[in-house]
Structures are given as structure tokens and as C-alpha cells.
Design a protein around this motif. Structure first.
Motif, PDB file in Angstrom:
ATOM      1  N   TYR A 173       0.857  -1.194   0.000  1.00  0.00           N
ATOM      2  CA  TYR A 173       0.000   0.000   0.000  1.00  0.00           C
ATOM      3  C   TYR A 173       0.896   1.248   0.000  1.00  0.00           C
ATOM      4  O   TYR A 173       1.168   1.839   1.043  1.00  0.00           O
ATOM      5  N   GLU A 223      -8.877 -12.032   9.771  1.00  0.00           N
ATOM      6  CA  GLU A 223     -10.129 -11.336   9.469  1.00  0.00           C
ATOM      7  C   GLU A 223     -11.020 -11.232  10.708  1.00  0.00           C
ATOM      8  O   GLU A 223     -11.911 -10.387  10.777  1.00  0.00           O
ATOM      9  N   ILE A 269     -11.497 -11.936   1.764  1.00  0.00           N
ATOM     10  CA  ILE A 269     -12.319 -10.751   1.542  1.00  0.00           C
ATOM     11  C   ILE A 269     -11.511  -9.543   1.067  1.00  0.00           C
ATOM     12  O   ILE A 269     -11.967  -8.759   0.236  1.00  0.00           O
ATOM     13  N   VAL A 270     -10.291  -9.356   1.588  1.00  0.00           N
ATOM     14  CA  VAL A 270      -9.490  -8.196   1.183  1.00  0.00           C
ATOM     15  C   VAL A 270      -9.156  -8.268  -0.309  1.00  0.00           C
ATOM     16  O   VAL A 270      -9.289  -7.283  -1.050  1.00  0.00           O
ATOM     17  N   GLU A 271      -8.747  -9.438  -0.773  1.00  0.00           N
ATOM     18  CA  GLU A 271      -8.411  -9.614  -2.177  1.00  0.00           C
ATOM     19  C   GLU A 271      -9.630  -9.369  -3.070  1.00  0.00           C
ATOM     20  O   GLU A 271      -9.532  -8.700  -4.109  1.00  0.00           O
ATOM     21  N   VAL A 321     -12.415  -7.555  -2.383  1.00  0.00           N
ATOM     22  CA  VAL A 321     -12.845  -6.153  -2.351  1.00  0.00           C
ATOM     23  C   VAL A 321     -11.907  -5.261  -3.144  1.00  0.00           C
ATOM     24  O   VAL A 321     -12.332  -4.416  -3.934  1.00  0.00           O
ATOM     25  N   MET A 322     -10.593  -5.443  -2.954  1.00  0.00           N
ATOM     26  CA  MET A 322      -9.624  -4.611  -3.661  1.00  0.00           C
ATOM     27  C   MET A 322      -9.655  -4.868  -5.173  1.00  0.00           C
ATOM     28  O   MET A 322      -9.549  -3.941  -5.976  1.00  0.00           O
ATOM     29  N   ARG A 328      -0.503  -3.980  -6.258  1.00  0.00           N
ATOM     30  CA  ARG A 328      -1.735  -3.362  -5.776  1.00  0.00           C
ATOM     31  C   ARG A 328      -1.868  -1.901  -6.229  1.00  0.00           C
ATOM     32  O   ARG A 328      -2.923  -1.473  -6.682  1.00  0.00           O
TER      33      ARG A 328
END
Length: 469
Positions: free
Chosen positions: A142, A215, A302-304, A306-307, A363
């Protein structure tokens, strides 16, 4: 998100309210034509199924972490529950649920933070035991470039997402629409700090937690410090907080299917028929959402998900119609070209180029491309229209429709609003009373829980009294 909310409050939300549309699809129809709206509707519905599935998964994760019920069982049970009350209650059910869960979670989270610090020996101990680089604002994944791109994505998403637009268009005046954006920005100025502290503290308490298990860090911290009764209230609040994203999208998707597709082919349908179609649409979309949520672990968590969805679809889907809200030059053809070309390019670099060319974007590059391509393409079209000026018939027709709308007498639905606010007031007061009762049985943090219960009870009483006046 905070900056996005403030910008939207000043410039974009009142502009949406002035269109006098019910849904974003209705605006696209009036401004860019029905054919354009039809393609956007199909794209939106397809993407929203993945979005709601991505939101349903963390709700089930909360239940799994707190109760031990398997994730797949939780997804199915919660999905059915959410689609039932969304189908029965419509937008008011969504709004009331949102307000009540906000009150519950605000009360709970303000209790969790001091108890969590106490658990690890205070703020100084937290800072001292934190891993190296734990408080850095950026890292290799990030980067500062990602932050800029993600900020732009949030601006486009919050200003142009069909579910958010409904919040700007469903209020009575442009001034009220501004308040929606400002409230969003104001809450995001403080809430991330409060919300992120408990899982950060848990990182110190349990440094071995990793993989998809992390998570559940927030709820694991809550289990460590909250009194049993408050933990149950917190669990209910978190379930409905996260599910509010599901029911909002289900509600707007069903509205689009009903108002912008079914009603187009059956313009003389009665209100009863439209309600029936909306409820059937909600159930069908809800079932598909449950299936998608079941597949989230296979997609990398979930992070993968959503991003990836944000980078693939955020700028491509939401910026072109938003641009047309302000531009006199854009046409249905130009915004569709921008959307489709952006989606194709983003999908190519996400799914095909890693295998075909051996090129995989990090990313920051993925997010930068997601928001950058539509900006560049729309700017090119804008420049082309200025160099080659022609009369935009679509915009002229839209202006004529806007003049007709401005002369229309508004139905403020005062009685329904008062009824909804009364329900909210009673719900808040009942929540405060429940917290006070839980304080009696609490073994830790009794004073903190009791004070919070009194504050919430007073707030609920104030809402009820104001509504009576």
C-alpha cells in the motif's frame, strides 16, 4: 473516504438531489438514453451480485469467530434472513437498521477501546510492544501512489455508486443532500481511528494470528475484554452493520429491476404489481448473493476480493455517468465506450496478462490503472467535443426534462417520515435500556457500560420527544 465525503457534500450530493430522479438508472435514461441505461443496468446488476456476496462473507465470518458455527452455514442462514427483511421492509427497513446498528456499535466500540488498552497495560505498552514499522502510513503493498489512487476510487465510488446515489436523491432538498455527504465525511474523520485500534491492540496480544484468521481480529479482541452481555449486543450490531451493505445493494438492485426494466416494458403496472416484482427480484438476487459469498474463500479472502473489485470496476462503472452529471458534452456513446474499454483493459491485466505475458500488476498499479484509464479517456472525449462542437440533443432533452421536474410539487411524505423516525427513537431508547440492564450483570467495566447506557437512552428519548413536537 473522509475527504471524498466532504467533497461530495459540497459539490456532488446536491447536484444529484436536483435531478429529482429515484435511481441512478433513471438519471442515465434521461441524460444518456434508454439504450445506454440498459447496458449500464446489466453491468451494474452483474457487478452488484459480486459486491453483495463480498459484504455477506464478513457478516458470516463474525458469526463463525464468535460462535463457532461453520462459515458456510452462517452465510446461508444470514443471507436468507437479510433477503427476507429487505424484501418485506424496502428502503425504510434498510435505513432503520442502519441507524440502530450505528448507535449500538458506537456505544460498544467506545467501551472496547479503553478496556482493550487496559488489557495490555496501557497506551505506552502498546506502542513499546508494537512490531517494527507497525505505525507506518504506507508499505510495499500500500504505497503512497496506491493511497492517491484509492482516494480517487473512493470519490468516484461514494459519489457514483447507485446505492449511495439513492441516499442523495431520497432526501427532500439539496441542503439535506449536502448533510448526507458531510455526515459521511465527518464520521470517517474519526471512526477509522476508533475502529482500527482494537484489532491493532490484538496484534500485540496475539502476534501469531495470520492468514484468513486475521479477518476475525476485531471480534477476538471484543471476546477478550467485553462483558458477556455487551459482547452479544456487539455481535448483533456488527452483523447488522455489515449486512446493511448487503441489504442496501439488494434494495437498489431490486429497485432498478422493477422501476427501470420491468416498468419500462409494463408501464401501466399497478403499485401492487411493482411491489411484488421488487420482492421477487430481491429474493432472486439474494440467493445469487449467497452463492457468491460461499465462493469468497476460494478467491483469496475478503481483502483480495474487495480490492480487486474496486480496481476493476470502480472508476470504469461510476465515473462516466458522474462525469455526465456535470458535463454538457458527454453522450451515451462516449460514456459507454469509456466504461467498456476501461473494464476490458482492467480485466485483461487482472486475469489474462499474468498467464499470457507474465505481467502481474502490484496493488498500487492495479488501483492506479483502474481510476486512471477512465479519467484519461473521458478527458480525451471532452477535448474532442470542445474542438469539434456540435449540438448535443441528449443534453438539451435532459435540460427540458429537468425544467418539468423542477415545477413538480414535491411529496414530502411527512407522515411516513414521522413514523420511521418514531421507530428509530424507540429502538435507540430500547437499546440504551438494554445496555443499562447489561451493566447490572457485567463483571468488568460496569461504570463504563452504565454511563453508555444512560447516554443512549437519553438520545432515544430526545428523538422521540422531538418527533412528538
Amino acid at each position: 473516504m473522509c475527504i471524498a465525503g466532504l467533497i461530495i457534500g459540497f459539490f456532488i450530493a446536491p447536484k444529484w438531489q436536483k435531478t429529482k430522479v429515484i435511481t441512478a438508472a433513471e438519471f442515465i435514461t434521461k441524460r444518456l438514453g434508454y439504450k445506454t441505461q440498459k447496458i449500464y443496468t446489466y453491468l451494474f446488476l452483474m457487478i452488484s451480485i459480486f459486491t453483495t456476496g463480498a459484504f455477506l462473507y464478513p457478516v458470516a465470518k463474525i458469526v463463525e469467530v464468535s460462535t463457532g458455527i461453520p462459515i458456510y452455514t452462517s452465510i446461508i442462514f444470514l443471507g436468507v434472513m437479510i433477503l427476507i427483511y429487505t424484501a418485506v421492509g424496502g428502503l425504510w427497513a434498510v435505513i432503520v437498521t442502519d441507524v440502530l446498528q450505528f448507535v449500538v456499535l458506537t456505544a460498544a466500540v467506545l467501551i472496547v477501546v479503553p478496556l482493550a488498552f487496559d488489557k495490555i497495560g496501557g497506551v505506552d505498552n502498546f506502542i513499546e510492544k508494537a512490531p517494527e514499522n507497525f505505525f507506518n502510513l504506507t508499505n510495499d503493498e500500500y504505497t503512497p501512489m496506491f493511497m492517491i489512487a484509492f482516494g480517487l476510487y473512493n470519490l468516484f465510488f461514494i459519489a457514483g455508486n447507485w446505492a449511495y446515489i439513492q441516499r442523495y436523491t431520497s432526501v427532500a432538498t439539496p441542503k439535506d443532500a449536502k448533510k448526507v455527504g458531510w455526515l459521511f465525511g465527518g464520521l470517517y474523520a474519526v471512526s477509522p481511528i476508533i475502529w482500527m485500534l482494537p484489532p491493532m491492540i490484538y496484534r500485540i496480544l496475539n502476534p501469531q494470528l495470520d492468514g484468513l484468521a486475521d479477518e476475525g481480529a476485531y471480534l477476538l479482541m471484543c471476546k477478550e475484554v467485553l462483558p458477556v452481555g455487551m459482547l452479544g449486543l456487539m455481535l448483533g450490531g456488527m452483523i447488522f452493520a455489515t449486512s446493511s451493505s448487503v441489504n442496501t445493494t439488494l434494495n437498489i438492485s431490486a429497485g432498478v429491476l422493477t422501476n427501470d426494466i420491468f416498468k419500462h416494458f409494463k408501464p401501466n403496472s399497478s403499485d401492487q404489481t411493482l411491489i411484488k416484482v421488487a420482492r421477487i427480484s430481491t429474493v432472486i438476487l439474494g440467493v445469487i448473493t449467497i452463492i457468491v459469498a460461499l465462493l469468497v474463500p476460494l478467491f483469496g479472502g475478503i481483502v483480495e476480493v474487495v480490492m480487486s473489485l474496486a480496481a476493476l470496476t470502480g472508476g470504469a462503472m461510476f465515473l462516466p455517468p458522474l462525469w455526465a452529471l456535470f458535463s454538457k458534452n458527454q453522450t451515451g456513446k462516449s460514456v459507454l465506450i469509456v466504461t467498456l474499454v476501461s473494464l476490458i483493459i482492467n480485466a485483461f491485466f487482472k486475469f489474462i496478462s499474468p498467464e499470457l505475458l507474465g505481467v502481474q500488476l502490484d496493488r498500487a498499479s492495479e488501483m492506479g490503472m483502474g481510476v486512471g484509464i477512465p479519467i484519461v479517456l473521458l478527458s480525451i472525449f471532452e477535448l474532442y467535443f470542445k474542438i469539434n462542437p456540435t449540438e448535443n440533443i441528449q443534453y438539451i432533452d435532459y435540460q427540458n426534462k429537468m425544467e418539468v421536474n423542477s415545477e413538480r410539487v414535491e411529496d414530502t411524505s411527512i407522515s411516513e417520515n414521522k413514523k420511521g423516525i418514531r421507530v428509530i427513537g424507540v429502538g435507540i431508547a430500547a437499546t440504551g435500556l438494554l445496555i443499562l440492564i447489561l451493566a447490572i450483570f457485567a463483571k468488568t467495566g460496569v461504570m463504563l457500560v452504565g454511563i453508555m447506557g444512560l447516554v443512549v437512552l437519553f438520545l432515544g428519548g430526545a428523538v422521540i420527544l422531538k418527533n412528538l413536537k
